[in-house]
Motif scaffolding. Sequence first.
Motif, PDB file in Angstrom:
ATOM      1  N   PRO A   8       0.829  -1.214   0.000  1.00 19.66           N
ATOM      2  CA  PRO A   8       0.000   0.000   0.000  1.00 19.66           C
ATOM      3  C   PRO A   8       0.857   1.254   0.000  1.00 19.66           C
ATOM      4  O   PRO A   8       1.934   1.295   0.599  1.00 19.66           O
ATOM      5  CB  PRO A   8      -0.823  -0.131   1.294  1.00 19.66           C
ATOM      6  CG  PRO A   8      -0.803  -1.582   1.609  1.00 19.66           C
ATOM      7  CD  PRO A   8       0.523  -2.101   1.130  1.00 19.66           C
ATOM      8  N   LEU A   9       0.381   2.277  -0.669  1.00 18.24           N
ATOM      9  CA  LEU A   9       1.107   3.540  -0.745  1.00 18.24           C
ATOM     10  C   LEU A   9       1.043   4.244   0.600  1.00 18.24           C
ATOM     11  O   LEU A   9      -0.031   4.429   1.173  1.00 18.24           O
ATOM     12  CB  LEU A   9       0.489   4.423  -1.824  1.00 18.24           C
ATOM     13  CG  LEU A   9       1.269   5.646  -2.267  1.00 18.24           C
ATOM     14  CD1 LEU A   9       2.594   5.227  -2.903  1.00 18.24           C
ATOM     15  CD2 LEU A   9       0.453   6.453  -3.266  1.00 18.24           C
ATOM     16  N   ALA A  10       2.201   4.640   1.108  1.00 18.50           N
ATOM     17  CA  ALA A  10       2.265   5.313   2.404  1.00 18.50           C
ATOM     18  C   ALA A  10       2.023   6.808   2.218  1.00 18.50           C
ATOM     19  O   ALA A  10       2.709   7.460   1.436  1.00 18.50           O
ATOM     20  CB  ALA A  10       3.626   5.078   3.049  1.00 18.50           C
ATOM     21  N   ARG A  11       1.035   7.337   2.927  1.00 14.07           N
ATOM     22  CA  ARG A  11       0.755   8.772   2.888  1.00 14.07           C
ATOM     23  C   ARG A  11       0.563   9.285   4.309  1.00 14.07           C
ATOM     24  O   ARG A  11       0.040   8.585   5.171  1.00 14.07           O
ATOM     25  CB  ARG A  11      -0.536   9.073   2.103  1.00 14.07           C
ATOM     26  CG  ARG A  11      -0.524   8.749   0.639  1.00 14.07           C
ATOM     27  CD  ARG A  11      -1.764   9.356  -0.016  1.00 14.07           C
ATOM     28  NE  ARG A  11      -1.891   9.016  -1.422  1.00 14.07           N
ATOM     29  CZ  ARG A  11      -2.672   8.042  -1.880  1.00 14.07           C
ATOM     30  NH1 ARG A  11      -3.366   7.322  -1.015  1.00 14.07           N
ATOM     31  NH2 ARG A  11      -2.743   7.790  -3.169  1.00 14.07           N
ATOM     32  N   THR A  12       0.969  10.514   4.538  1.00 10.80           N
ATOM     33  CA  THR A  12       0.633  11.173   5.790  1.00 10.80           C
ATOM     34  C   THR A  12      -0.834  11.597   5.709  1.00 10.80           C
ATOM     35  O   THR A  12      -1.411  11.668   4.610  1.00 10.80           O
ATOM     36  CB  THR A  12       1.509  12.407   6.007  1.00 10.80           C
ATOM     37  OG1 THR A  12       1.204  13.385   4.996  1.00 10.80           O
ATOM     38  CG2 THR A  12       2.989  12.051   5.957  1.00 10.80           C
ATOM     39  N   PRO A  13      -1.471  11.902   6.850  1.00 17.67           N
ATOM     40  CA  PRO A  13      -2.853  12.403   6.793  1.00 17.67           C
ATOM     41  C   PRO A  13      -2.999  13.643   5.919  1.00 17.67           C
ATOM     42  O   PRO A  13      -3.991  13.786   5.203  1.00 17.67           O
ATOM     43  CB  PRO A  13      -3.171  12.701   8.264  1.00 17.67           C
ATOM     44  CG  PRO A  13      -2.314  11.738   9.027  1.00 17.67           C
ATOM     45  CD  PRO A  13      -1.028  11.654   8.239  1.00 17.67           C
ATOM     46  N   ASP A  14      -2.009  14.520   5.952  1.00 15.23           N
ATOM     47  CA  ASP A  14      -2.072  15.720   5.116  1.00 15.23           C
ATOM     48  C   ASP A  14      -1.993  15.370   3.642  1.00 15.23           C
ATOM     49  O   ASP A  14      -2.701  15.959   2.811  1.00 15.23           O
ATOM     50  CB  ASP A  14      -0.937  16.684   5.476  1.00 15.23           C
ATOM     51  CG  ASP A  14      -1.181  17.402   6.793  1.00 15.23           C
ATOM     52  OD1 ASP A  14      -2.331  17.360   7.281  1.00 15.23           O
ATOM     53  OD2 ASP A  14      -0.226  17.988   7.327  1.00 15.23           O
ATOM     54  N   GLU A  15      -1.138  14.413   3.300  1.00 16.15           N
ATOM     55  CA  GLU A  15      -1.027  13.988   1.906  1.00 16.15           C
ATOM     56  C   GLU A  15      -2.313  13.335   1.425  1.00 16.15           C
ATOM     57  O   GLU A  15      -2.749  13.549   0.288  1.00 16.15           O
ATOM     58  CB  GLU A  15       0.152  13.026   1.740  1.00 16.15           C
ATOM     59  CG  GLU A  15       1.517  13.694   1.842  1.00 16.15           C
ATOM     60  CD  GLU A  15       2.658  12.700   1.891  1.00 16.15           C
ATOM     61  OE1 GLU A  15       3.811  13.132   1.712  1.00 16.15           O
ATOM     62  OE2 GLU A  15       2.406  11.490   2.120  1.00 16.15           O
ATOM     63  N   GLN A  16      -2.950  12.532   2.287  1.00 15.13           N
ATOM     64  CA  GLN A  16      -4.214  11.893   1.916  1.00 15.13           C
ATOM     65  C   GLN A  16      -5.306  12.936   1.730  1.00 15.13           C
ATOM     66  O   GLN A  16      -6.112  12.848   0.792  1.00 15.13           O
ATOM     67  CB  GLN A  16      -4.625  10.883   2.983  1.00 15.13           C
ATOM     68  CG  GLN A  16      -5.879  10.085   2.617  1.00 15.13           C
ATOM     69  CD  GLN A  16      -5.703   9.273   1.358  1.00 15.13           C
ATOM     70  OE1 GLN A  16      -4.788   8.455   1.265  1.00 15.13           O
ATOM     71  NE2 GLN A  16      -6.571   9.493   0.374  1.00 15.13           N
ATOM     72  N   ALA A  17      -5.358  13.922   2.612  1.00 13.56           N
ATOM     73  CA  ALA A  17      -6.359  14.979   2.484  1.00 13.56           C
ATOM     74  C   ALA A  17      -6.162  15.759   1.195  1.00 13.56           C
ATOM     75  O   ALA A  17      -7.131  16.123   0.516  1.00 13.56           O
ATOM     76  CB  ALA A  17      -6.278  15.912   3.690  1.00 13.56           C
ATOM     77  N   GLU A  18      -4.904  15.997   0.841  1.00  8.80           N
ATOM     78  CA  GLU A  18      -4.605  16.701  -0.412  1.00  8.80           C
ATOM     79  C   GLU A  18      -5.049  15.881  -1.620  1.00  8.80           C
ATOM     80  O   GLU A  18      -5.612  16.410  -2.579  1.00  8.80           O
ATOM     81  CB  GLU A  18      -3.110  16.992  -0.499  1.00  8.80           C
ATOM     82  CG  GLU A  18      -2.700  17.777  -1.730  1.00  8.80           C
ATOM     83  CD  GLU A  18      -1.222  18.071  -1.771  1.00  8.80           C
ATOM     84  OE1 GLU A  18      -0.762  18.615  -2.788  1.00  8.80           O
ATOM     85  OE2 GLU A  18      -0.515  17.747  -0.793  1.00  8.80           O
TER      86      GLU A  18
END
Length: 219
Positions: A8-18
Amino acid sequence: MTTPRRVPLARTPDEQAEEDAFLALYGAWAPMDPQTFAREMEGFGRPWWVVGGWAIEAATGYCREHEDTDVSILACDVPALVEFMRGRWHVWNNVGGVLHPLGDRWPTVEEPRSQLWLREHAAAPWIIDMPLTPDADGKWTNKFLADHVDEVENVTWAADDGIRYLLPEIVLFYKARLRRKKDEPDFEATLPTLTAERRAWMRKSLETVAPDHHWLERL
């Protein structure tokens, strides 16, 4: 053939929100993988190559989730691509988030650092993201190193199926300036595959654009 299990692609919460905000604004994506898109490009007489995460996967074998498929062409070849795709795919130019279709009215781009997005029609998802490569008299140029100019063949490599990919150290150099969590596994997968010469190039290049980057100590 067994489909590889993808990390799975790792994203921070901010990256996911973006990412969620991006999709809500511009619409859905259903990206073609490089092999499928290569069939759409059969007969295109100008160079094209895969960049981004798919290029890392091809070079290292590291299989992860891909949110899109990034393919590049030289900016001078945009009119040829628009004509080649006519009747099959609509080609849109994305300049800083502003979109307009290319065709008879706009046959090419004014900004050679912009992107092209492709889709079948207005209600269809986008299939390919094309970050354009500015050219110097038909040669490839590095967007962030003014003196790095070369033939496309020297900055890409061809896989067994004939698809060209940007060299992994250049892919990582482009990714480094963004400092995203999702790019860390790509770096870890690529580092052991780089020769001393390629590590040295990446270190020297990275020092010019991000001298405080944490990857430098690993290079």
